[in-house]
Design an enzyme around this catalytic site. Structure first.
Site, PDB file in Angstrom:
ATOM      1  N   ASN A 110     100.059  99.404 108.192  1.00  0.00           N
ATOM      2  CA  ASN A 110     100.829  99.088 109.393  1.00  0.00           C
ATOM      3  C   ASN A 110     102.220  98.507 109.064  1.00  0.00           C
ATOM      4  O   ASN A 110     102.736  98.707 107.971  1.00  0.00           O
ATOM      5  CB  ASN A 110     100.049  98.224 110.371  1.00  0.00           C
ATOM      6  CG  ASN A 110     100.424  98.578 111.804  1.00  0.00           C
ATOM      7  OD1 ASN A 110     101.413  98.095 112.318  1.00  0.00           O
ATOM      8  ND2 ASN A 110      99.670  99.472 112.413  1.00  0.00           N
ATOM      9  N   HIS A 136     103.206 101.568 106.808  1.00  0.00           N
ATOM     10  CA  HIS A 136     102.253 102.147 105.854  1.00  0.00           C
ATOM     11  C   HIS A 136     102.835 102.318 104.446  1.00  0.00           C
ATOM     12  O   HIS A 136     102.654 103.359 103.806  1.00  0.00           O
ATOM     13  CB  HIS A 136     101.732 103.488 106.373  1.00  0.00           C
ATOM     14  CG  HIS A 136     100.931 103.390 107.642  1.00  0.00           C
ATOM     15  ND1 HIS A 136     100.204 102.282 107.989  1.00  0.00           N
ATOM     16  CD2 HIS A 136     100.749 104.282 108.673  1.00  0.00           C
ATOM     17  CE1 HIS A 136      99.595 102.486 109.159  1.00  0.00           C
ATOM     18  NE2 HIS A 136      99.923 103.693 109.600  1.00  0.00           N
ATOM     19  N   HIS A 210      93.234 105.935 106.674  1.00  0.00           N
ATOM     20  CA  HIS A 210      93.828 106.456 107.910  1.00  0.00           C
ATOM     21  C   HIS A 210      93.184 107.776 108.339  1.00  0.00           C
ATOM     22  O   HIS A 210      93.872 108.725 108.699  1.00  0.00           O
ATOM     23  CB  HIS A 210      95.329 106.630 107.696  1.00  0.00           C
ATOM     24  CG  HIS A 210      96.157 106.461 108.926  1.00  0.00           C
ATOM     25  ND1 HIS A 210      96.174 107.391 109.935  1.00  0.00           N
ATOM     26  CD2 HIS A 210      96.983 105.477 109.324  1.00  0.00           C
ATOM     27  CE1 HIS A 210      97.014 106.990 110.880  1.00  0.00           C
ATOM     28  NE2 HIS A 210      97.508 105.822 110.530  1.00  0.00           N
ATOM     29  N   TYR A 212      91.567 110.206 110.874  1.00  0.00           N
ATOM     30  CA  TYR A 212      91.523 110.409 112.326  1.00  0.00           C
ATOM     31  C   TYR A 212      90.172 111.052 112.632  1.00  0.00           C
ATOM     32  O   TYR A 212      89.904 112.163 112.182  1.00  0.00           O
ATOM     33  CB  TYR A 212      92.599 111.405 112.774  1.00  0.00           C
ATOM     34  CG  TYR A 212      94.020 110.915 112.726  1.00  0.00           C
ATOM     35  CD1 TYR A 212      94.672 110.689 111.524  1.00  0.00           C
ATOM     36  CD2 TYR A 212      94.747 110.750 113.910  1.00  0.00           C
ATOM     37  CE1 TYR A 212      96.000 110.284 111.495  1.00  0.00           C
ATOM     38  CE2 TYR A 212      96.073 110.341 113.885  1.00  0.00           C
ATOM     39  CZ  TYR A 212      96.687 110.107 112.678  1.00  0.00           C
ATOM     40  OH  TYR A 212      98.003 109.702 112.646  1.00  0.00           O
ATOM     41  N   ASP A 282      97.256 101.229 120.366  1.00  0.00           N
ATOM     42  CA  ASP A 282      97.836 101.219 119.018  1.00  0.00           C
ATOM     43  C   ASP A 282      98.033  99.753 118.650  1.00  0.00           C
ATOM     44  O   ASP A 282      99.144  99.273 118.507  1.00  0.00           O
ATOM     45  CB  ASP A 282      99.156 101.996 118.999  1.00  0.00           C
ATOM     46  CG  ASP A 282      99.641 102.242 117.574  1.00  0.00           C
ATOM     47  OD1 ASP A 282      98.969 101.779 116.630  1.00  0.00           O
ATOM     48  OD2 ASP A 282     100.701 102.888 117.416  1.00  0.00           O
ATOM     49  N   GLU A 348      91.291 101.540 111.653  1.00  0.00           N
ATOM     50  CA  GLU A 348      91.806 101.115 110.351  1.00  0.00           C
ATOM     51  C   GLU A 348      91.521  99.638 110.155  1.00  0.00           C
ATOM     52  O   GLU A 348      92.127  98.800 110.822  1.00  0.00           O
ATOM     53  CB  GLU A 348      93.316 101.362 110.289  1.00  0.00           C
ATOM     54  CG  GLU A 348      93.734 102.778 110.579  1.00  0.00           C
ATOM     55  CD  GLU A 348      95.176 102.841 111.083  1.00  0.00           C
ATOM     56  OE1 GLU A 348      96.085 102.449 110.328  1.00  0.00           O
ATOM     57  OE2 GLU A 348      95.378 103.254 112.230  1.00  0.00           O
TER      58      GLU A 348
END
Ligand code: BGC
Length: 383
Positions: A110, A136, A210, A212, A282, A348
Site C-alpha cells: 500500500n 506497493h 495481491h 485478486y 479500498d 491483503e
C-alpha cells in the site's frame, strides 16, 4: 468464521484424484516435488519459470516473476475446478500494465504519503508511482522482480521458497533487504505464506500478497454476490489520495461493518464519503485479533452458487479489502475475458498504510539484527 471446510475437503481431494489421473508429474499431489516449466523470458533474456503446487484438491501455479500466483484452481461443491484468481495467460500480460495481479508486494504494501518519510533523523524519498504517493514498493517493486525459487516437499505439503535481495537504495529504500517468502500448499487445501526479511540498515517493511479472488471463477463477472466477513471493529479512513487520515474509526453503522457476513454488493454504491475516495472498498481494516503470534482467523469469503469458501488467518494487524474498483475493462485475463470493475477482490494482510508517517500506527521499521516475520493462511473449501 466457521467454514465447515473439513467436511468438504474429502470431496475436494477426490476431485483432485480424478483430475490428477493421467496428467503427469505437474499435477501429482503429496510427496512429489513441485513441477517446473518455462513461462517466458524477460526483456534482458532472464528465463521465467512457472511452478505447479497441488494439495487438497487445490492446484496453484506460481511464477518466478513477482512470485505471482498465475492460476489457482479450486473445486466447487460438486468437485468441478475453476481458476479463482485473476491473471494473464502469458508473461507479456504481466510485463504490461498489470495492477499487481497475483503478485508479491514489497518493500511496502500500500501507500506511503508523497513517497517520503523520516527515519532516525534522515529523510528518505521513495519512488512515486501513484499520483503523489508511493504504492506497493514504487515504480519497480517486488512484483516486478525475478525471484530465486527453491521447491520442497515436506510430508504431504508442497512448497516453494522464493528469495530476493533488494539492494540498498532500491526504489529509495535504505538498507540491503534480504527477503524469503515461503509458499506452502497443504493436503488440507491451505495456502500458507511465511514472510521473512533482514536488513543491514533500518528500513520500513510491509510485505503482502495481491491475489485478486473471484470464487465463481476468473472472468465470470463481478464478485458483488460474494459474502464477506471481517473480524474488525475499526478501519482507517483515508483522504482523497487514499492515505490514512490517522483516525481509527468504528465500522458500526457504516458500509465498512463486515462483522457479520454480507454481500459485497449490498453497500458498494453507498454514498458514504469514504466510499467515494476509492470508488468502492479500498481500505485497511484494523483487525480485532490482529498482531497475534500465530495466525488468527480474520476473514471469510463465500460464493453461494459454487459453494466455494475461503478463510483468511494472519499474524498481521491489518487487512486491505480492495473490491477491484480500478479494473476498467482494458485488461484481458487468462481465459480471454476482460476484467471490469468489481470482477475480483483482494484481501491483503498487512501493517497499516503510511505507517512510517503515522507514529500511532503499529511500527513497520525493521532494524539490523532483527528478523521481519509475518504469516498468512488462505484456506479453501466448500459449503
Ligand atoms: C490498493 C488500490 C490499488 C490496487 C492496485 C490495492 O492494494 O489498495 O488502491 O489501486 O492495489 O491495483
Amino acid at each position: 468464521m466457521e467454514t465447515r471446510r473439513r467436511t468438504v475437503l474429502a470431496a475436494a481431494a477426490a476431485g483432485l484424484t480424478a483430475a490428477a489421473a493421467g496428467t503427469g508429474a505437474a499435477h501429482a499431489s503429496g510427496s512429489r516435488t513441485p513441477a517446473r516449466e518455462r513461462f517466458g523470458r524477460m526483456p534482458d533474456g532472464t528465463e521465467v519459470h512457472r511452478w505447479t503446487l497441488t494439495g487438497g484438491g487445490v492446484r496453484m501455479k506460481v511464477l518466478s516473476y513477482g512470485g505471482i500466483v498465475q492460476s489457482l484452481e479450486v473445486p466447487d461443491r460438486h468437485g468441478e475446478s475453476a481458476n479463482v484468481s485473476l491473471g494473464f495467460a502469458d508473461l507479456d500480460g504481466y510485463l504490461g500494465e498489470s495492477p499487481y495481479l497475483g503478485a508479491l508486494i514489497g518493500r511496502y504494501g500500500n501507500r506511503i504519503a508523497k513517497g517520503r518519510f523520516t527515519l532516525d533523523g534522515t529523510e528518505h524519498q521513495l519512488s512515486v508511482n501513484d499520483g503523489p504517493n508511493s504504492l506497493h514498493g514504487g515504480e519497480r517493486g517486488f512484483d516486478k522482480r525475478v525471484w530465486d525459487v527453491e521447491p520442497f516437499t515436506r510430508g504431504t505439503d508442497q512448497g516453494l521458497v522464493l528469495s530476493y535481495v533488494s539492494a540498498d537504495g532500491e526504489m529509495g529504500y535504505p538498507g540491503t533487504l534480504r527477503t524469503r517468502v515461503t509458499y506452502t500448499l497443504s493436503a488440507a487445501g491451505e495456502w500458507r505464506i511465511d514472510y521473512a526479511a533482514t536488513t543491514d540498515r533500518a528500513t520500513p517493511v510491509n510485505l503482502t500478497s495481491h491475489v485478486y479472488f473471484n470464487l465463481a471463477g476468473e472472468g465470470s463477472g463481478s464478485v458483488y454476490d460474494h459474502r464477506l466477513s471481517l473480524a474488525a471493529s475499526r478501519y482507517t479512513p483515508v483522504d482523497g489520495t487514499l492515505i490514512p487520515t490517522g483516525e481509527l474509526a468504528p465500522v458500526s453503522g457504516t458500509p465498512f461493518d463486515f462483522r457479520r457476513a454480507k454481500a459485497i454488493g449490498s453497500d458498494i454504491r453507498s454514498d458514504h464519503p469514504q466510499m467515494l475516495h476509492g470508488q468502492g472498498f479500498d481500505h485497511n481494516w484494523a483487525l480485532d485479533k490482529g498482531g497475534s503470534a500465530r495466525p488468527a482467523p480474520v476473514a471469510e469469503l463465500y460464493e453461494p452458487r459454487s459453494g466455494r469458501a475461503m478463510s483468511v488467518a494472519t499474524t498481521e494487524p491489518g487487512l486491505q479489502f480492495y473490491s477491484g474498483n480500478f479494473l476498467d475493462g482494458t485488461l484481458v485475463g487468462s481465459s480471454g475475458r476482460t476484467y471490469r470493475q468489481g470482477d475480483g477482490l483482494c484481501l491483503e494482510t498487512q501493517h497499516f498504510p503510511d505507517s512510517p508517517n503515522q507514529p500511532a500506527f503499529p511500527s513497520t521499521i525493521l532494524r539490523p539484527g532483527e528478523t521481519y516475520r509475518s504469516t498468512t493462511v488462505y484456506g479453501f473449501g466448500t459449503r
